[in-house]
Write a protein that holds these residues in place. Structure first.
Motif, PDB file in Angstrom:
ATOM      1  N   ASP A  25      41.059  44.615  38.749  1.00 41.79           N
ATOM      2  CA  ASP A  25      39.708  44.339  39.223  1.00 41.79           C
ATOM      3  C   ASP A  25      38.695  44.556  38.097  1.00 41.79           C
ATOM      4  O   ASP A  25      38.902  45.333  37.191  1.00 41.79           O
ATOM      5  N   ALA A  26      37.590  43.848  38.178  1.00 46.37           N
ATOM      6  CA  ALA A  26      36.541  43.962  37.178  1.00 46.37           C
ATOM      7  C   ALA A  26      35.649  45.153  37.503  1.00 46.37           C
ATOM      8  O   ALA A  26      35.449  45.505  38.663  1.00 46.37           O
ATOM      9  N   ASP A  27      35.103  45.761  36.490  1.00 39.63           N
ATOM     10  CA  ASP A  27      34.179  46.880  36.669  1.00 39.63           C
ATOM     11  C   ASP A  27      32.785  46.303  36.850  1.00 39.63           C
ATOM     12  O   ASP A  27      32.113  45.923  35.896  1.00 39.63           O
ATOM     13  N   SER A  28      32.343  46.223  38.092  1.00 35.37           N
ATOM     14  CA  SER A  28      31.074  45.561  38.384  1.00 35.37           C
ATOM     15  C   SER A  28      29.877  46.368  37.898  1.00 35.37           C
ATOM     16  O   SER A  28      28.854  45.794  37.517  1.00 35.37           O
ATOM     17  N   LEU A  29      29.959  47.687  37.886  1.00 36.56           N
ATOM     18  CA  LEU A  29      28.841  48.485  37.389  1.00 36.56           C
ATOM     19  C   LEU A  29      28.667  48.321  35.883  1.00 36.56           C
ATOM     20  O   LEU A  29      27.544  48.273  35.379  1.00 36.56           O
ATOM     21  N   SER A  30      29.761  48.221  35.173  1.00 38.20           N
ATOM     22  CA  SER A  30      29.672  47.994  33.733  1.00 38.20           C
ATOM     23  C   SER A  30      29.073  46.624  33.444  1.00 38.20           C
ATOM     24  O   SER A  30      28.240  46.473  32.543  1.00 38.20           O
ATOM     25  N   THR A  31      29.470  45.635  34.208  1.00 37.98           N
ATOM     26  CA  THR A  31      28.905  44.297  34.044  1.00 37.98           C
ATOM     27  C   THR A  31      27.424  44.286  34.383  1.00 37.98           C
ATOM     28  O   THR A  31      26.625  43.616  33.712  1.00 37.98           O
ATOM     29  N   SER A  32      27.029  45.033  35.394  1.00 37.76           N
ATOM     30  CA  SER A  32      25.613  45.128  35.750  1.00 37.76           C
ATOM     31  C   SER A  32      24.814  45.797  34.643  1.00 37.76           C
ATOM     32  O   SER A  32      23.672  45.415  34.377  1.00 37.76           O
ATOM     33  N   GLY A  33      25.386  46.801  33.989  1.00 35.13           N
ATOM     34  CA  GLY A  33      24.711  47.459  32.876  1.00 35.13           C
ATOM     35  C   GLY A  33      24.463  46.512  31.716  1.00 35.13           C
ATOM     36  O   GLY A  33      23.389  46.518  31.114  1.00 35.13           O
ATOM     37  N   VAL A  34      25.448  45.684  31.404  1.00 37.52           N
ATOM     38  CA  VAL A  34      25.275  44.690  30.336  1.00 37.52           C
ATOM     39  C   VAL A  34      24.223  43.662  30.748  1.00 37.52           C
ATOM     40  O   VAL A  34      23.388  43.254  29.932  1.00 37.52           O
TER      41      VAL A  34
END
Length: 102
Positions: A25-34
């Protein structure tokens, strides 16, 4: 002693790390931070930098090195990007001074 006593020396096994753990699964919080960091750079909205830093800290704290796929981006790059976006958003307040024209 009983067979399920944890102090029994005959029940000891050698500790072995697993070969690899894959996280699909993708890390959605990390993607949101970027995403927030990029949005700060484009819009110059300094208030969006704070959630980006919080998301980056969350992904850095919650990273599992053994579960990451080989070649995947680390959380430290995300943290560095978020901190640089925060610094870039507040830098004009420190360096640019308005002098009244005479």
């Amino acid at each position: 002693m009983s067979n399920d006593d944890p102090r029994d020396a005959s029940l000891e096994t050698k500790f072995v790390f697993p070969n690899t753990w894959y996280r699909d699964d993708a890390d959605s919080l990390s993607t949101s931070g970027v995403f927030f960091s990029g949005l700060v750079m484009v819009t110059r909205n300094r208030y969006l930098a704070w959630p980006g830093v919080l998301f980056a800290l969350n992904s850095t704290i919650n990273q599992h090195a053994l579960r990451a796929k080989e070649g995947s981006g680390g959380a430290l790059g995300n943290l560095a990007l978020s901190v640089m976006a925060l610094l870039a958003s507040y830098l004009p307040y420190v360096t640019v001074t308005a002098k009244p024209s005479s």
